[in-house]
Design an enzyme around this catalytic site. Structure first.
Site, mmCIF file in Angstrom:
data_model
loop_
_atom_site.group_PDB
_atom_site.id
_atom_site.type_symbol
_atom_site.label_atom_id
_atom_site.label_comp_id
_atom_site.label_asym_id
_atom_site.label_seq_id
_atom_site.Cartn_x
_atom_site.Cartn_y
_atom_site.Cartn_z
ATOM 1 N N SER A 1 20.779 -7.571 6.999
ATOM 2 C CA SER A 1 20.084 -7.411 8.276
ATOM 3 C C SER A 1 19.885 -8.783 8.879
ATOM 4 C CB SER A 1 18.725 -6.745 8.061
ATOM 5 O OG SER A 1 17.884 -6.910 9.175
ATOM 6 N N TYR B 1 10.749 -8.424 3.050
ATOM 7 C CA TYR B 1 11.956 -7.802 3.595
ATOM 8 C C TYR B 1 13.032 -8.849 3.860
ATOM 9 C CZ TYR B 1 15.026 -5.172 6.726
ATOM 10 O OH TYR B 1 16.119 -4.575 7.318
#
Length: 325
Positions: free
Chosen positions: A158, A184
């Site tokens: 990501s 994350y």
């Protein structure tokens, strides 16, 4: 690792998975797509199966998988919980026992910005699920990936990797205060470093690895976010409709799956591996972009990739052999 620079892809941010795979024949090949019954994974599964591949979808929730994948031919659902090491081992063992080569493995499953939780051996859950779960899966499937002779492993990272590097001194937030976005970002950086280290080990054996950013797509991945956090991504217009603007990275699920399908199937990537991709193209280093796109230096650092690999071997007790290249 191949050079981190564009190769002149004829596709773009607005390309869909169906467009990317047009003309590709995967008949007789077997693919595995983790997260293949949710979000972008469904569209990845649909595209690969539509090109003739048998697609195995590991599922923690079989009922949901059957409901979501109904009507897509060439799909086989098998039980697996990515967060459970025993479950991953059982799934991989079952696949290896069949002897069937696995030509494509798309590691698309993941969690995002979750409250602090700890998985096996106390590892922070985003790192444990997004990285260690897929590390275990690849290690377990290694014999049949090598057997394919020309396999690709896709690690869905990501742009969130730009949040920060892997903190090797405190991966599991034992010392620093837990921050769900730092966790994350660390996990997504790990996804990119994993592809880099895996490619170094697999290239000589015909196994190439890629990482990628799919785009900003509102899926079940956002289930832990508040309304304010979701609005901060500017995914809705003033009328409450979901925005689609690939030039701003706001994509449909079909467009979001395109880069995974591109990296998994396109012949122009033959002989390339270990690179981070976005918008159906090999991405530039972040320093050579407007600062929002591209791959951060810590996510393409070979030394960090090797350090993460060794740490992962220690954490899981698994390996795929010596580094090559």
């Amino acid at each position: 690792m191949s050079e981190q620079k564009p190769i002149g892809s004829r596709f773009s941010a607005s390309s869909t998975a169906r467009e990317v795979i047009e003309g590709i024949d995967l008949s007789g090949k077997t693919a595995i797509v983790t997260g293949g019954y949710s979000g972008l994974g469904v569209e990845t599964t649909r595209a690969l199966a539509g090109a003739g591949a048998t697609v195995i979808v590991p599922a923690r929730n079989r009922e949901k998988a059957e409901r979501t994948l109904a009507g897509i031919d060439n799909v086989v659902i098998e039980a697996m919980d990515l967060a459970d090491p025993a479950s991953v081992a059982a799934f991989a063992g079952k696949i290896v026992a069949t002897g069937m080569p696995i030509s494509i493995l798309v590691n698309s499953a993941g969690i995002m910005a979750t409250p602090l939780a700890r998985g096996e051996a106390g590892h922070e859950s985003q790192f444990a699920t997004n990285h260690l779960g897929h590390f275990r899966l690849v290690a377990g499937l290694w014999p049949v990936l090598v057997k394919a002779g020309n396999a690709r492993v896709i690690s869905v990272s990501s742009r969130g990797h730009q949040i920060g590097p892997v903190d090797f001194d405190d991966i599991d937030f034992r010392v620093r205060p837990y921050d769900k976005w730092q966790a994350y970002g660390q996990a997504k950086t790990a996804n990119a470093l994993f592809a880099l280290a895996l490619d170094r080990r697999g290239a000589a054996l015909g196994v190439r690895a890629f990482s990628l950013h799919p785009g900003v797509i509102l899926t079940d991945l956002a289930r832990h976010l508040t309304e304010d956090e979701i609005n901060s991504f500017d995914v809705y217009d003033e009328n409450g409709n979901r925005r689609v603007d690939p030039s701003r990275d706001l994509k449909t699920p079909e467009q979001g799956a395109a880069t995974s399908v591109w990296a998994a199937t396109r012949p122009e990537l033959n002989g390339i591996g270990g690179v981070y991709c976005e918008d159906c193209e090999v991405a530039l280093p972040q320093a050579e972009t407007d600062g929002t796109r591209g791959v951060a230096p810590w996510a393409m650092d070979p030394q960090a990739a090797e350090r993460l690999w060794l740490l992962s071997e220690h954490a899981t007790g698994l390996s795929v052999g010596d580094r090559r290249g």
